[in-house]
Write an enzyme that holds these catalytic residues in place. Structure first.
Site, PDB file in Angstrom:
ATOM      1  N   HIS A 121       0.809  -1.220   0.000  1.00 16.43           N
ATOM      2  CA  HIS A 121       0.000   0.000   0.000  1.00 16.43           C
ATOM      3  C   HIS A 121       0.845   1.274   0.000  1.00 16.43           C
ATOM      4  CE1 HIS A 121       0.263   0.102   4.528  1.00 16.43           C
ATOM      5  NE2 HIS A 121       0.083   1.382   4.336  1.00 16.43           N
ATOM      6  N   ASP A 150       0.100  -7.498   1.624  1.00 18.01           N
ATOM      7  CA  ASP A 150       0.607  -6.122   1.715  1.00 18.01           C
ATOM      8  C   ASP A 150       2.136  -6.100   1.771  1.00 18.01           C
ATOM      9  OD1 ASP A 150       0.575  -3.401   1.813  1.00 18.01           O
ATOM     10  OD2 ASP A 150      -0.248  -3.235   3.849  1.00 18.01           O
ATOM     11  N   GLN A 155       0.606   5.806  11.567  1.00 18.16           N
ATOM     12  CA  GLN A 155       0.708   6.305  10.196  1.00 18.16           C
ATOM     13  C   GLN A 155       2.143   6.750   9.888  1.00 18.16           C
ATOM     14  OE1 GLN A 155      -2.353   5.970  11.390  1.00 18.16           O
ATOM     15  NE2 GLN A 155      -2.785   4.900   9.492  1.00 18.16           N
ATOM     16  N   GLY A 156       2.673   6.295   8.765  1.00 23.13           N
ATOM     17  CA  GLY A 156       4.045   6.624   8.363  1.00 23.13           C
ATOM     18  C   GLY A 156       5.046   5.546   8.727  1.00 23.13           C
ATOM     19  N   ASP A 157       4.636   4.624   9.586  1.00 25.13           N
ATOM     20  CA  ASP A 157       5.491   3.462   9.907  1.00 25.13           C
ATOM     21  C   ASP A 157       5.263   2.343   8.897  1.00 25.13           C
ATOM     22  OD1 ASP A 157       6.685   4.513  12.257  1.00 25.13           O
ATOM     23  OD2 ASP A 157       4.884   4.015  13.404  1.00 25.13           O
ATOM     24  N   SER A 158       4.210   2.459   8.122  1.00 25.56           N
ATOM     25  CA  SER A 158       3.851   1.423   7.154  1.00 25.56           C
ATOM     26  C   SER A 158       5.042   1.011   6.302  1.00 25.56           C
ATOM     27  CB  SER A 158       2.765   1.935   6.215  1.00 25.56           C
ATOM     28  OG  SER A 158       1.527   1.732   6.802  1.00 25.56           O
TER      29      SER A 158
HETATM   30  N1  ARG Z   1      -1.417   2.211   7.297  1.00 30.99           N
HETATM   31  C1  ARG Z   1      -0.485   2.943   8.108  1.00 30.99           C
HETATM   32  C2  ARG Z   1       0.568   3.598   7.227  1.00 30.99           C
HETATM   33  O1  ARG Z   1       0.365   3.677   6.021  1.00 30.99           O
HETATM   34  C3  ARG Z   1       0.116   2.082   9.181  1.00 30.99           C
HETATM   35  C4  ARG Z   1      -0.802   2.015  10.304  1.00 30.99           C
HETATM   36  C5  ARG Z   1      -0.375   1.075  11.356  1.00 30.99           C
HETATM   37  N2  ARG Z   1      -1.356   1.208  12.399  1.00 30.99           N
HETATM   38  C6  ARG Z   1      -1.319   0.596  13.554  1.00 30.99           C
HETATM   39  N3  ARG Z   1      -2.231   0.876  14.417  1.00 30.99           N
HETATM   40  N4  ARG Z   1      -0.383  -0.276  13.842  1.00 30.99           N
HETATM   41  O2  ARG Z   1       1.527   4.172   7.708  1.00 30.99           O
END
Ligand code: ARG
Length: 268
Positions: free
Chosen positions: A78, A123, A212-215
């Site tokens: 993603h 993913d 968010q941003g750790d993805s």
């Molecule tokens: N989708 C998020 C990203 O793009 C990662 C979110 C992880 N969330 C969590 N609660 N562990 O950075």
């Protein structure tokens, strides 16, 4: 997967460029290690030391990644738009401080997004680099043997739900959450793809999580030989660090063969 999670993923992808731009501003200095007592970092973590996780990579679209080989970064599907030639991504490595002048910055040449990726499961993605990065790589788990215990997560993502991207790499430890417990979290978690996803977090208290941003960044632990091994890729969650709402990670062992084949396709 319900609308909430799809929204979170799209928001992360769409917001990524903005987040990366923001992280270049000098006022991002708010997240310095000296301030670590104020807001708990990754969420609920602390600053990593330079060289502690040498395989950690920050990607310019606002995601994390890990060096699979010296020329390939493993990240989340993603975080990328699809497969093919792509010279638009910059990988930053070798530092915890993104503004450190000793940072190694290398451009992408190609992207391989997991075949069949459609927003649910699968993913993972590989990014081929224009030049090798001479730093230690992170081996991936090839069996489910290490899909348990306590994991380490690290990233430059938000230090709380709705928070800012970080200048300094943050790390935290999260306990494994079994599939049945994870599914019981309700909402999007009911659609967990149990073979392809692995959950981690503090079900009872929350407080520690990726965000968010750790993805795309790795979730890892020590193997029996004492070496780091990657068991997960940061994927999604409902909010961040909420009690009863664990983080969901791509189960690397399930895709190990596909990842190896993909890396071979990209020339190792
Ligand atoms: N989708 C998020 C990203 O793009 C990662 C979110 C992880 N969330 C969590 N609660 N562990 O950075």
């Amino acid at each position: 997967m319900n609308t909430l999670v799809k929204t979170l993923k799209r928001a992360a992808a769409a917001g990524a460029v903005v987040l990366a731009a923001v992280s270049l501003q000098p006022n991002m200095a708010q997240a310095q290690p000296a301030d670590a007592g104020a807001a708990p970092p990754v969420v609920g973590g602390k600053p990593a030391a330079k060289g502690e996780f040498p395989f950690m990579v920050r990607l310019s679209m606002g995601c994390g990644g890990a060096l699979y080989s010296k020329t390939i970064v493993l990240t989340a599907a993603h975080c990328v738009r699809g497969s093919g030639s792509n010279t638009g991504i910059t990988a930053t490595a070798g530092v915890v401080d993104l503004q450190d002048s000793s940072a190694v910055k290398v451009k992408s040449t190609r992207v391989l997004q997991a075949p069949g990726y459609n927003g649910t499961g699968k993913d993972w993605a590989l990014i081929k680099l224009a030049q090798p990065i001479d730093l230690p790589t992170l081996q991936i788990a090839k069996s489910t043997d290490y899909d348990n215990g306590t994991f380490t997560v690290a990233g430059w993502g938000a230090d709380r739900e709705g928070g800012n991207q970080q200048r300094y790499l943050l790390k935290a430890e999260v306990p494994f959450v079994d599939d049945a417990t994870c599914k019981s979290a309700g909402g999007s978690y009911k659609d967990l793809v149990t073979a392809e996803e692995i959950c981690a977090g503090k079900m009872d208290t929350g407080g520690v999580d990726t965000c968010q941003g750790d993805s795309g960044g790795p979730m890892f632990r020590k193997d029996n030989a004492g070496a780091w091994i990657q068991v997960g890729i940061v994927s999604w969650g409902e909010g961040c660090a909420r009690p009863g709402k664990p983080g969901v990670y791509t189960e690397v062992s399930h895709f190990a063969k596909d990842i190896e084949a993909g890396a071979a396709q990209l020339g190792g």
